[in-house]
Design a protein around this motif. Structure first.
Motif, mmCIF file in Angstrom:
data_model
loop_
_atom_site.group_PDB
_atom_site.id
_atom_site.type_symbol
_atom_site.label_atom_id
_atom_site.label_comp_id
_atom_site.label_asym_id
_atom_site.label_seq_id
_atom_site.Cartn_x
_atom_site.Cartn_y
_atom_site.Cartn_z
ATOM 1 N N ILE A 42 0.495 -3.648 44.569
ATOM 2 C CA ILE A 42 -0.381 -4.725 45.050
ATOM 3 C C ILE A 42 -1.641 -4.133 45.676
ATOM 4 O O ILE A 42 -2.748 -4.620 45.452
ATOM 5 N N THR A 43 -1.476 -3.074 46.454
ATOM 6 C CA THR A 43 -2.634 -2.430 47.080
ATOM 7 C C THR A 43 -3.569 -1.837 46.023
ATOM 8 O O THR A 43 -4.789 -1.951 46.132
ATOM 9 N N ALA A 44 -2.999 -1.223 45.013
ATOM 10 C CA ALA A 44 -3.816 -0.548 43.997
ATOM 11 C C ALA A 44 -4.592 -1.521 43.120
ATOM 12 O O ALA A 44 -5.744 -1.249 42.763
ATOM 13 N N VAL A 45 -3.993 -2.639 42.758
ATOM 14 C CA VAL A 45 -4.648 -3.545 41.809
ATOM 15 C C VAL A 45 -5.151 -4.824 42.462
ATOM 16 O O VAL A 45 -5.650 -5.712 41.766
ATOM 17 N N GLY A 46 -5.041 -4.921 43.783
ATOM 18 C CA GLY A 46 -5.495 -6.119 44.481
ATOM 19 C C GLY A 46 -6.971 -6.377 44.249
ATOM 20 O O GLY A 46 -7.785 -5.480 44.457
ATOM 21 N N PRO A 47 -7.328 -7.589 43.814
ATOM 22 C CA PRO A 47 -8.729 -7.880 43.518
ATOM 23 C C PRO A 47 -9.593 -8.101 44.755
ATOM 24 O O PRO A 47 -10.809 -8.132 44.654
ATOM 25 N N VAL A 54 -2.268 -7.170 52.397
ATOM 26 C CA VAL A 54 -0.883 -7.647 52.283
ATOM 27 C C VAL A 54 -0.012 -6.568 51.643
ATOM 28 O O VAL A 54 1.102 -6.301 52.104
ATOM 29 N N GLY A 55 -0.507 -5.939 50.601
ATOM 30 C CA GLY A 55 0.237 -4.846 49.973
ATOM 31 C C GLY A 55 0.498 -3.704 50.929
ATOM 32 O O GLY A 55 1.583 -3.117 50.952
ATOM 33 N N ARG A 56 -0.481 -3.395 51.777
ATOM 34 C CA ARG A 56 -0.320 -2.316 52.750
ATOM 35 C C ARG A 56 0.714 -2.657 53.803
ATOM 36 O O ARG A 56 1.481 -1.816 54.239
ATOM 37 N N VAL A 57 0.737 -3.904 54.243
ATOM 38 C CA VAL A 57 1.724 -4.330 55.235
ATOM 39 C C VAL A 57 3.127 -4.276 54.650
ATOM 40 O O VAL A 57 4.069 -3.808 55.302
ATOM 41 N N ILE A 58 3.292 -4.709 53.410
ATOM 42 C CA ILE A 58 4.604 -4.625 52.752
ATOM 43 C C ILE A 58 5.060 -3.172 52.681
ATOM 44 O O ILE A 58 6.204 -2.840 52.985
#
Length: 68
Positions: A42-47, A54-58
């Motif tokens: 999610i962090t890598a491909v988050g637009p 959010v990806g980083r928090v997960i």
């Protein structure tokens, strides 16, 4: 960039409280690993920045649980 770093620093400290501190079984460990990988994807491909956050928090929550 500041909120992202702060979230990644503080989430591992709160993860054991939120997710519990009991021993991890093999199945729970596998689920956490899937969440860890999903957070990184999610962090890598988050637009946008909020989605990357959010990806980083997960990722940091699962990291904190593995460290507990």
């Amino acid at each position: 960039m500041g909120p992202e770093v702060a979230a990644y620093i503080h989430a591992p400290n709160t993860a054991p409280v939120v997710l519990g501190t009991d021993g991890l079984s093999g199945q729970r460990r596998s689920r956490l690993l899937v969440l860890f990988i999903a957070g990184n994807i999610i962090t890598a491909v988050g637009p946008s920045y909020p989605i990357a956050l959010v990806g980083r928090v997960i990722t940091s929550l699962t990291h904190g649980r593995f460290s507990a």
